[in-house]
Structure formats: structure tokens, C-alpha cells
Design an enzyme around this catalytic site. Sequence first.
Site, PDB file in Angstrom:
ATOM      1  N   PRO A 177       0.796  -1.223   0.000  1.00 40.11           N
ATOM      2  CA  PRO A 177       0.000   0.000   0.000  1.00 40.11           C
ATOM      3  C   PRO A 177       0.831   1.276   0.000  1.00 40.11           C
ATOM      4  O   PRO A 177       1.891   1.346   0.621  1.00 40.11           O
ATOM      5  CB  PRO A 177      -0.811  -0.107   1.296  1.00 40.11           C
ATOM      6  CG  PRO A 177      -0.072  -1.074   2.146  1.00 40.11           C
ATOM      7  CD  PRO A 177       0.576  -2.046   1.203  1.00 40.11           C
ATOM      8  N   ASN A 178       0.313   2.248  -0.734  1.00 40.33           N
ATOM      9  CA  ASN A 178       0.914   3.591  -0.830  1.00 40.33           C
ATOM     10  C   ASN A 178       2.260   3.610  -1.544  1.00 40.33           C
ATOM     11  O   ASN A 178       3.036   4.556  -1.400  1.00 40.33           O
ATOM     12  CB  ASN A 178       1.052   4.229   0.567  1.00 40.33           C
ATOM     13  CG  ASN A 178      -0.282   4.389   1.241  1.00 40.33           C
ATOM     14  OD1 ASN A 178      -1.184   5.009   0.680  1.00 40.33           O
ATOM     15  ND2 ASN A 178      -0.449   3.793   2.413  1.00 40.33           N
ATOM     16  N   ARG A 187       5.482  10.390  -3.703  1.00 39.27           N
ATOM     17  CA  ARG A 187       5.080  10.317  -2.292  1.00 39.27           C
ATOM     18  C   ARG A 187       6.259  10.687  -1.388  1.00 39.27           C
ATOM     19  O   ARG A 187       7.283   9.987  -1.374  1.00 39.27           O
ATOM     20  CB  ARG A 187       4.634   8.884  -1.971  1.00 39.27           C
ATOM     21  CG  ARG A 187       4.353   8.654  -0.501  1.00 39.27           C
ATOM     22  CD  ARG A 187       4.187   7.171  -0.194  1.00 39.27           C
ATOM     23  NE  ARG A 187       4.012   6.941   1.214  1.00 39.27           N
ATOM     24  CZ  ARG A 187       4.170   5.749   1.797  1.00 39.27           C
ATOM     25  NH1 ARG A 187       4.503   4.688   1.076  1.00 39.27           N
ATOM     26  NH2 ARG A 187       4.006   5.612   3.087  1.00 39.27           N
ATOM     27  N   TYR A 224      11.110   8.872   0.949  1.00 40.48           N
ATOM     28  CA  TYR A 224      11.161   7.666   0.112  1.00 40.48           C
ATOM     29  C   TYR A 224      11.970   7.830  -1.182  1.00 40.48           C
ATOM     30  O   TYR A 224      12.080   6.889  -1.959  1.00 40.48           O
ATOM     31  CB  TYR A 224       9.722   7.211  -0.205  1.00 40.48           C
ATOM     32  CG  TYR A 224       8.959   6.843   1.053  1.00 40.48           C
ATOM     33  CD1 TYR A 224       9.363   5.765   1.839  1.00 40.48           C
ATOM     34  CD2 TYR A 224       7.864   7.592   1.486  1.00 40.48           C
ATOM     35  CE1 TYR A 224       8.689   5.441   3.011  1.00 40.48           C
ATOM     36  CE2 TYR A 224       7.182   7.267   2.652  1.00 40.48           C
ATOM     37  CZ  TYR A 224       7.602   6.188   3.408  1.00 40.48           C
ATOM     38  OH  TYR A 224       6.943   5.855   4.567  1.00 40.48           O
ATOM     39  N   ASN A 252       8.261  -5.229  -0.776  1.00 36.57           N
ATOM     40  CA  ASN A 252       8.063  -4.092   0.117  1.00 36.57           C
ATOM     41  C   ASN A 252       6.579  -4.078   0.476  1.00 36.57           C
ATOM     42  O   ASN A 252       5.740  -3.653  -0.323  1.00 36.57           O
ATOM     43  CB  ASN A 252       8.462  -2.773  -0.554  1.00 36.57           C
ATOM     44  CG  ASN A 252       8.396  -1.598   0.411  1.00 36.57           C
ATOM     45  OD1 ASN A 252       7.841  -1.719   1.508  1.00 36.57           O
ATOM     46  ND2 ASN A 252       8.952  -0.473   0.015  1.00 36.57           N
ATOM     47  N   ALA A 279       3.211  -0.513   4.972  1.00 36.42           N
ATOM     48  CA  ALA A 279       2.759  -0.550   6.378  1.00 36.42           C
ATOM     49  C   ALA A 279       2.296  -1.945   6.793  1.00 36.42           C
ATOM     50  O   ALA A 279       2.321  -2.273   7.991  1.00 36.42           O
ATOM     51  CB  ALA A 279       1.644   0.468   6.589  1.00 36.42           C
ATOM     52  N   GLU A 313      12.833  -8.987   2.095  1.00 35.65           N
ATOM     53  CA  GLU A 313      12.038  -7.831   2.548  1.00 35.65           C
ATOM     54  C   GLU A 313      12.810  -6.561   2.222  1.00 35.65           C
ATOM     55  O   GLU A 313      14.007  -6.481   2.508  1.00 35.65           O
ATOM     56  CB  GLU A 313      11.825  -7.945   4.065  1.00 35.65           C
ATOM     57  CG  GLU A 313      11.130  -6.734   4.661  1.00 35.65           C
ATOM     58  CD  GLU A 313      10.964  -6.839   6.183  1.00 35.65           C
ATOM     59  OE1 GLU A 313      11.009  -7.963   6.738  1.00 35.65           O
ATOM     60  OE2 GLU A 313      10.806  -5.780   6.808  1.00 35.65           O
ATOM     61  N   HIS A 364      12.774  -2.097   2.118  1.00 35.64           N
ATOM     62  CA  HIS A 364      12.170  -0.803   2.452  1.00 35.64           C
ATOM     63  C   HIS A 364      13.025   0.298   1.845  1.00 35.64           C
ATOM     64  O   HIS A 364      14.258   0.201   1.828  1.00 35.64           O
ATOM     65  CB  HIS A 364      12.083  -0.615   3.969  1.00 35.64           C
ATOM     66  CG  HIS A 364      11.222  -1.653   4.609  1.00 35.64           C
ATOM     67  ND1 HIS A 364       9.853  -1.628   4.524  1.00 35.64           N
ATOM     68  CD2 HIS A 364      11.548  -2.772   5.289  1.00 35.64           C
ATOM     69  CE1 HIS A 364       9.366  -2.701   5.139  1.00 35.64           C
ATOM     70  NE2 HIS A 364      10.376  -3.407   5.612  1.00 35.64           N
ATOM     71  N   ARG A 413      13.416   5.200  11.908  1.00 38.52           N
ATOM     72  CA  ARG A 413      12.232   6.061  11.873  1.00 38.52           C
ATOM     73  C   ARG A 413      11.708   6.279  13.291  1.00 38.52           C
ATOM     74  O   ARG A 413      11.895   5.426  14.178  1.00 38.52           O
ATOM     75  CB  ARG A 413      11.131   5.430  10.996  1.00 38.52           C
ATOM     76  CG  ARG A 413      11.559   5.121   9.557  1.00 38.52           C
ATOM     77  CD  ARG A 413      11.340   6.242   8.588  1.00 38.52           C
ATOM     78  NE  ARG A 413      10.006   6.770   8.524  1.00 38.52           N
ATOM     79  CZ  ARG A 413       9.090   6.424   7.608  1.00 38.52           C
ATOM     80  NH1 ARG A 413       9.368   5.492   6.696  1.00 38.52           N
ATOM     81  NH2 ARG A 413       7.911   7.017   7.587  1.00 38.52           N
TER      82      ARG A 413
HETATM   83  C1  DQA Z   1       8.151   1.510   3.820  1.00 39.55           C
HETATM   84  C2  DQA Z   1       8.225   1.733   5.329  1.00 39.55           C
HETATM   85  C3  DQA Z   1       6.872   1.503   5.969  1.00 39.55           C
HETATM   86  O1  DQA Z   1       6.951   1.706   7.361  1.00 39.55           O
HETATM   87  C4  DQA Z   1       5.842   2.450   5.393  1.00 39.55           C
HETATM   88  O2  DQA Z   1       4.576   2.203   5.933  1.00 39.55           O
HETATM   89  C5  DQA Z   1       5.820   2.431   3.910  1.00 39.55           C
HETATM   90  C6  DQA Z   1       7.072   2.367   3.182  1.00 39.55           C
HETATM   91  C7  DQA Z   1       9.489   1.848   3.140  1.00 39.55           C
HETATM   92  O3  DQA Z   1       9.680   1.410   2.009  1.00 39.55           O
HETATM   93  O4  DQA Z   1      10.308   2.579   3.689  1.00 39.55           O
HETATM   94  O5  DQA Z   1       4.754   2.543   3.280  1.00 39.55           O
HETATM   95  O6  DQA Z   1       7.893   0.137   3.585  1.00 39.55           O
END
Ligand code: DQA
Length: 149
Positions: free
Chosen positions: A9-10, A17, A22, A76, A79, A100, A102, A109
Site C-alpha cells: 500500500p501507498n 510520495r 522515500y 516491500n 505498512a 524484505e 524498504h 524512523r
Molecule cells: C516503507 C516503510 C513503511 O513503514 C511504510 O509504511 C511504507 C514504506 C518503506 O519502504 O520505507 O509505506 O515500507
Amino acid sequence: MEILVLNGPNLGFLGQRQPEVYGSAGMDALPALVEKMLGEHARQIRLTLFQSNSEGGLIDRLEDAWKAGMDGIVFNAGAYTHTSLALADCLAWIKIPCVEVHLSNVHARQSSMRHTSLIARHCIGAIAGFGIMSYALAVQALWQRLDQP
Ligand code: DQA
């Protein structure tokens, strides 16, 4: 080698974004980075990119990867990384080697929720904090693991 690059998501508007968190590169930058890192070996790798904002959509895509016999996953989960037992359950049974990733360094963070990953124990490793390069490093790690186990 078939690798699924899966974004949760997102992550559909990468580059737009919160670029300060990011990065400003989009997923379209990934193939060139992989080619730069792996040189001629990059030709042995086929990347399939997919993004979904929904947990079910991600699980459906992971199951499809299993049905298709894909070799590896760069994931990725956004959240959902920190909350989704359902995604963890899926990775646990499909058993496709998964890295995994990010974009941000989740461990640095402020929100402590981001310091936990429910999917980590079902992954062969994790890479965080290098923006879009996190994905390229994950592809390289998978290629090395799968090509020279
Ligand atoms: C993320 C880190 C997550 O905590 C966050 O919710 C994201 C992006 C990252 O790529 O840094 O949506 O996965």
C-alpha cells in the site's frame, strides 16, 4: 530466473510520495540499476512488477507466483510489514525465497511500530534505507542465493 517485485500500500506513486522520506526515483529506474549492478547476468533475470493497496490483492499475487513456480520475491509490504499476520502466513507456506525491502531505514524512523516486521521471519533477508537501490540490492542478493546457493 523469474523474480516478482511486489509493492504494498501507498507505493504506487513512488517518486511523488514524500520524496524526502522515500526518494525521488520511481520503480521505472529499477531495471537500469539491476543492469548496472549485475552486468550481463541481468539478462538471466526477468522482473515482474506488481503493486496493490490491498492485503488480499498482495496475497492473491503471492499465490499466483507460487502457482507459476516463480523463483524469488522482492517484497516491500509497506505498512502491512508491521501489521499483517495474513501476509506472514502466506509467505510461510508458499516458501518462495523472499527479500524484505524498504526504501527508508525503518529502524531509524521515529514511530516504533515501524521497527517491527511480521514478515521478516519468513524472508531470507532484509534491506532497508537505500531508496530504490534497496530493490536492486535485493535482486542481486536473490540472484546470488539462487544462482550459487
Ligand atoms: C516503507 C516503510 C513503511 O513503514 C511504510 O509504511 C511504507 C514504506 C518503506 O519502504 O520505507 O509505506 O515500507
